[in-house]
Design a protein around this motif. Sequence first.
Motif, PDB file in Angstrom:
ATOM      1  N   ARG A 257      -8.808   4.460   2.929  1.00  0.00           N
ATOM      2  CA  ARG A 257      -7.763   5.471   3.048  1.00  0.00           C
ATOM      3  C   ARG A 257      -7.225   5.871   1.671  1.00  0.00           C
ATOM      4  NH1 ARG A 257      -3.052   6.314   6.306  1.00  0.00           N
ATOM      5  NH2 ARG A 257      -1.850   7.873   5.199  1.00  0.00           N
ATOM      6  N   ASN A 258      -7.004   4.893   0.814  1.00  0.00           N
ATOM      7  CA  ASN A 258      -6.480   5.189  -0.519  1.00  0.00           C
ATOM      8  C   ASN A 258      -7.516   5.850  -1.406  1.00  0.00           C
ATOM      9  OD1 ASN A 258      -4.953   3.106   0.778  1.00  0.00           O
ATOM     10  ND2 ASN A 258      -3.841   2.856  -1.132  1.00  0.00           N
TER      11      ASN A 258
ATOM     12  N   ARG B 159      -2.687 -12.069   3.246  1.00  0.00           N
ATOM     13  CA  ARG B 159      -1.962 -12.169   4.512  1.00  0.00           C
ATOM     14  C   ARG B 159      -2.906 -12.500   5.666  1.00  0.00           C
ATOM     15  NH1 ARG B 159       1.459  -7.110   5.643  1.00  0.00           N
ATOM     16  NH2 ARG B 159       2.805  -8.530   6.774  1.00  0.00           N
TER      17      ARG B 159
ATOM     18  N   HIS C 139      -2.362  -4.336  -3.983  1.00  0.00           N
ATOM     19  CA  HIS C 139      -2.067  -4.344  -2.548  1.00  0.00           C
ATOM     20  C   HIS C 139      -3.268  -4.800  -1.729  1.00  0.00           C
ATOM     21  CE1 HIS C 139      -3.527  -0.048  -2.781  1.00  0.00           C
ATOM     22  NE2 HIS C 139      -4.202  -0.489  -1.750  1.00  0.00           N
TER      23      HIS C 139
ATOM     24  N   ARG D  30       0.828   3.939   3.076  1.00  0.00           N
ATOM     25  CA  ARG D  30       1.206   3.575   4.445  1.00  0.00           C
ATOM     26  C   ARG D  30       2.700   3.305   4.504  1.00  0.00           C
ATOM     27  NH1 ARG D  30      -2.684   2.456   8.039  1.00  0.00           N
ATOM     28  NH2 ARG D  30      -4.791   2.753   7.239  1.00  0.00           N
TER      29      ARG D  30
ATOM     30  N   GLU E   6       1.867  -5.109  10.406  1.00  0.00           N
ATOM     31  CA  GLU E   6       0.406  -5.214  10.389  1.00  0.00           C
ATOM     32  C   GLU E   6      -0.132  -6.515  10.991  1.00  0.00           C
ATOM     33  OE1 GLU E   6      -1.129  -5.078   6.392  1.00  0.00           O
ATOM     34  OE2 GLU E   6      -2.753  -3.770   7.048  1.00  0.00           O
ATOM     35  N   THR E   7       0.390  -7.629  10.490  1.00  0.00           N
ATOM     36  CA  THR E   7      -0.149  -8.909  10.948  1.00  0.00           C
ATOM     37  C   THR E   7       0.232  -9.187  12.392  1.00  0.00           C
ATOM     38  OG1 THR E   7       1.803 -10.052  10.138  1.00  0.00           O
ATOM     39  CG2 THR E   7      -0.044  -9.882   8.638  1.00  0.00           C
TER      40      THR E   7
ATOM     41  N   LEU F 213      -5.804 -10.728   6.548  1.00  0.00           N
ATOM     42  CA  LEU F 213      -6.556  -9.640   7.163  1.00  0.00           C
ATOM     43  C   LEU F 213      -8.048  -9.882   6.951  1.00  0.00           C
ATOM     44  CD1 LEU F 213      -3.830  -8.075   7.281  1.00  0.00           C
ATOM     45  CD2 LEU F 213      -5.139  -6.039   6.747  1.00  0.00           C
TER      46      LEU F 213
ATOM     47  N   ASP G 224       4.402  -0.103   8.834  1.00  0.00           N
ATOM     48  CA  ASP G 224       2.996  -0.453   8.997  1.00  0.00           C
ATOM     49  C   ASP G 224       2.687  -1.744   8.248  1.00  0.00           C
ATOM     50  OD1 ASP G 224       0.108   0.987   9.609  1.00  0.00           O
ATOM     51  OD2 ASP G 224       0.059  -0.289   7.836  1.00  0.00           O
ATOM     52  N   PHE G 225       3.220  -1.853   7.021  1.00  0.00           N
ATOM     53  CA  PHE G 225       2.985  -3.048   6.220  1.00  0.00           C
ATOM     54  C   PHE G 225       3.566  -4.286   6.902  1.00  0.00           C
ATOM     55  CE2 PHE G 225       4.653  -6.021   3.016  1.00  0.00           C
ATOM     56  CZ  PHE G 225       3.465  -6.398   2.420  1.00  0.00           C
ATOM     57  N   VAL G 226       4.802  -4.163   7.371  1.00  0.00           N
ATOM     58  CA  VAL G 226       5.472  -5.348   7.901  1.00  0.00           C
ATOM     59  C   VAL G 226       4.859  -5.779   9.233  1.00  0.00           C
ATOM     60  CG1 VAL G 226       7.686  -6.292   8.600  1.00  0.00           C
ATOM     61  CG2 VAL G 226       7.584  -4.702   6.721  1.00  0.00           C
TER      62      VAL G 226
ATOM     63  N   TYR H  39       8.218   5.457   3.216  1.00  0.00           N
ATOM     64  CA  TYR H  39       7.096   5.034   2.389  1.00  0.00           C
ATOM     65  C   TYR H  39       7.619   4.228   1.198  1.00  0.00           C
ATOM     66  CZ  TYR H  39       4.021   7.970   5.078  1.00  0.00           C
ATOM     67  OH  TYR H  39       3.292   8.497   6.088  1.00  0.00           O
TER      68      TYR H  39
ATOM     69  N   ARG I  76      -8.259  -0.290   6.198  1.00  0.00           N
ATOM     70  CA  ARG I  76      -6.838   0.066   6.171  1.00  0.00           C
ATOM     71  C   ARG I  76      -6.310   0.287   4.749  1.00  0.00           C
ATOM     72  NH1 ARG I  76      -3.840  -0.561  10.561  1.00  0.00           N
ATOM     73  NH2 ARG I  76      -1.965  -0.995   9.384  1.00  0.00           N
ATOM     74  N   HIS I  77      -6.840  -0.465   3.806  1.00  0.00           N
ATOM     75  CA  HIS I  77      -6.179  -0.454   2.497  1.00  0.00           C
ATOM     76  C   HIS I  77      -7.050   0.027   1.347  1.00  0.00           C
ATOM     77  CE1 HIS I  77      -2.608  -2.281   4.097  1.00  0.00           C
ATOM     78  NE2 HIS I  77      -3.348  -3.174   4.703  1.00  0.00           N
TER      79      HIS I  77
ATOM     80  N   ASN J  71       0.830  -1.200   0.000  1.00  0.00           N
ATOM     81  CA  ASN J  71       0.000   0.000   0.000  1.00  0.00           C
ATOM     82  C   ASN J  71       0.871   1.260   0.000  1.00  0.00           C
ATOM     83  OD1 ASN J  71      -1.881   1.968   0.366  1.00  0.00           O
ATOM     84  ND2 ASN J  71      -2.982   0.901   1.995  1.00  0.00           N
TER      85      ASN J  71
END
Lengths: 534, 339
Positions: B254-255, B240, B233, A103, A111-112, B242, A107-109, A147, B250-251, A100
Amino acid sequence: MSKLLEIEQFSMAFPGRGNLLSDVSLHVDDGEAVALVGESGSGKSLTTRAALGLFPETSRLSGSVKVSGLDTTTASGTKLLELRRNRASMIFQDPRAGINPVRTVGDFVTETLVRWRGLSRQEAEAQAVAQLEQVGLRRAKEMMRQYPHQLSGGMLQRVMIAAALLDSPELLLCDEPTTALDVTTQAGIVTLLREQQQARGMGMLFITHDLNLAGSLCDRVYVLRKGEVVEHGGSRQVFTSPQADYTRQLIAATPSIDIDKVPAVPVQDDQSPLLRVEGLCRRYTLPGGEILNALNNASFTLAKGGSLGVVGESGSGKSTLARMIVALETPDAGELEVSGRPRAHRALKAGERKLLAKDVQIVFQDPYLSLDPRIPVGKAVADVFRLHQGQTRSAALQSARELLDRVGIGPERFESKPRALSGGQRQRVAIAKALAARPKLLVLDEATSALDVSVQAQVLELVEELRDQLGLTILFVTHDLAVVSRLCSELLVLRDGVIVEQGSTAQILGAPASEYTRTLINSRPQLLWQDQPV
Amino acid sequence: MAVTDIVAAPAPSTRGTKKKLKASPVIFVIRKVATLLITLFFASLIVFFSRFILPGDPARFLLRGRSPNPAALAAITKQYGLDKPPVEQYLSWMGGILHGDWGRSLAYRQDVSEVLLARLPVTLELVALAAVFITVLGLAAGILASLNKGGWDRFILISVTAAGAIPPFVAAIALTALFSVQLGWFPSFGSGSGGLDRLWHLTLPSLALGVTYIAFMARVTRSSMNEQLTREHVEVATSRGLKPSAVVFRHVLRNAMAPILTVSGVLIAGLLVSSAIVEQTFGLAGIGGLLVQSIDRLDFSVVQAIVMIVVTAFVVANTIVDLIQPLLDPRIAAGTESR
């Protein structure tokens, strides 16, 4: 060993489009690396996504896709979440599209980790930094706050791999993870994947269109064509004694460096060169006011009837050079002469441009973008004849028909719009359009990189034929050394806007003088059973 | 590890971007504010001087039908400073505005600022409430439509298209007929007496005012969300593990905000202008109604003041949108945004 991923008789159909996958069966054992090889449209991405329960809407499924015994075609949403969180992770083709952009990397790494592993932000960050460092990224702490657009493609792919590894999956699915990357970057990612896969004992399913890459990484190979598995077996066996015709074609079409087959440099007569470049420079001012030297002090000549390969990675300035030769860019300094006519350091006037276009034509990388979608291909080519040869409407149509026939587009395609043609056919049309101007010099800017290997082989063959029959002079810009070795007698290696090596192709590939050229050659995938080069 | 060596050399572009980011936000804000001021200056020129090309002499209007006595006419012209050269008039007008003095109203024989202050709050409340409805209902309808392909999507799209075609005065009459005449839930007239009563009185007007924009907002939200939903994404996030709701919040949302925000900025001016009709229908004493009256009476100082306020609101809202955009999408701040 237990079967980690087991796909049995799996078919996927869409209403009105028939089967996209039919009776695909394959399995990946614990700790085993398996490749799934196929060209575009073969269904390899669909197959891999099925392992995570990612099915396109409105698809009809049959058969089973089991990951550690869980059938994703029938599993409930919660079970699928559990599978994606704990058992299987996927690495995607284009890391720039896959992370994304709004973000931060951190944040990406994390997140989970934060969302369901119940770690605090600090703990998650510490783990993430450790993981980023493990996949070979330095200054990972700073990177967490950056970013995606601030990182290079190779770095981003490492970020994505780190994120996948953080979930300690048993099964790692890789969907062409290196296709969007440069060769040298690809080599690093492939080494990293192999290391991690073996260290963690993960099962890995690696999708690629590149047989060599599959052979350099995986023990077993499945070859997929139009939704069917046409061949499978040990990598070495598939390579050395392929059973299916399609596999044989694929192996034959895969370009490789073969110094004996490099075309010889034509005998130089004493006439002046067709293209002469002396101290050519091109600078760009970046939005921040910095100056980027896209091309710095380039000098070379190309004789009439010669063929020159320009090789480099992204950002090396190779496309800038090609665009300057066809006057799409204006040089900042230095001389550029085509047919003895020096180029002015300003944008060309319409008349000058037309005169130049008679001598030089270019074919671009992506035939999907370079043809006007509303103009039938026959008319597109005929228009060039009318413009440059001054032919009448009917004569131009006749010439277009002959020329298209010559490049392998039959008369039945004459009225087709580009969207009705395949990628290879479109690129043939693009070549025909360029040839209609009867140029002396044909510039090909990555003209085969967007095509499948088998199609690439056909287009290369066509270019070879045209070169020999029409006496065309060719300047081929590419990242792929193997393609150049087949087509070009002379070679020029660019890096960061500077020519690092130039000379005859056979000589450079046989005994590269520059360290960078050696790295480029060695970065090509090495088959697992072959000796490492010295 | 051999792998590390390749990554160690940072790409030149990365270095450049970092250096730029440090200096950029201040320059970015200054540039935007400067653009704002220049725009307002030119707007004020147009607003002020357009009076001179319009027909009608304000001084004559003041004498209302009485036979024009040249002496009286000259006196009034002098009193309101209408005899000075236009440039001088502009400078004194502009100077007055900067001190909060908008001139005198010809029709009300009061300071313009007094006339406006009595009416501005109602309009602002009306527009604010409408904005809340637009944001909440428009976003909700758009999100709902984009996440529920098929029946819901089609239903929302059709009703939203229909709603978008309803002019505010028709909506006003329809809403009054249903909710105040038939059901008696809401009052049909007046602006109430502050607090909750005011809110109660303004509900129908703001709905009538917002209905077109709710439809517009819903469509923009829907298409922006749909575009984001197909991005890779989003698939990565799903792969993953989510939850769908987390993926959307979140994805996707926002975008998807950037185009939605841009549209919102443009809506502001439309709301202020359309408020004239709604205020008239519901008998609200706001500046929209005042604008129509004042044009009618050639009360140019009031007209100029209101138009200036609308223009300022529009330009300021859009500047705020521009300033928020880089916070939503860091690529805009870096100047490398490519969509």
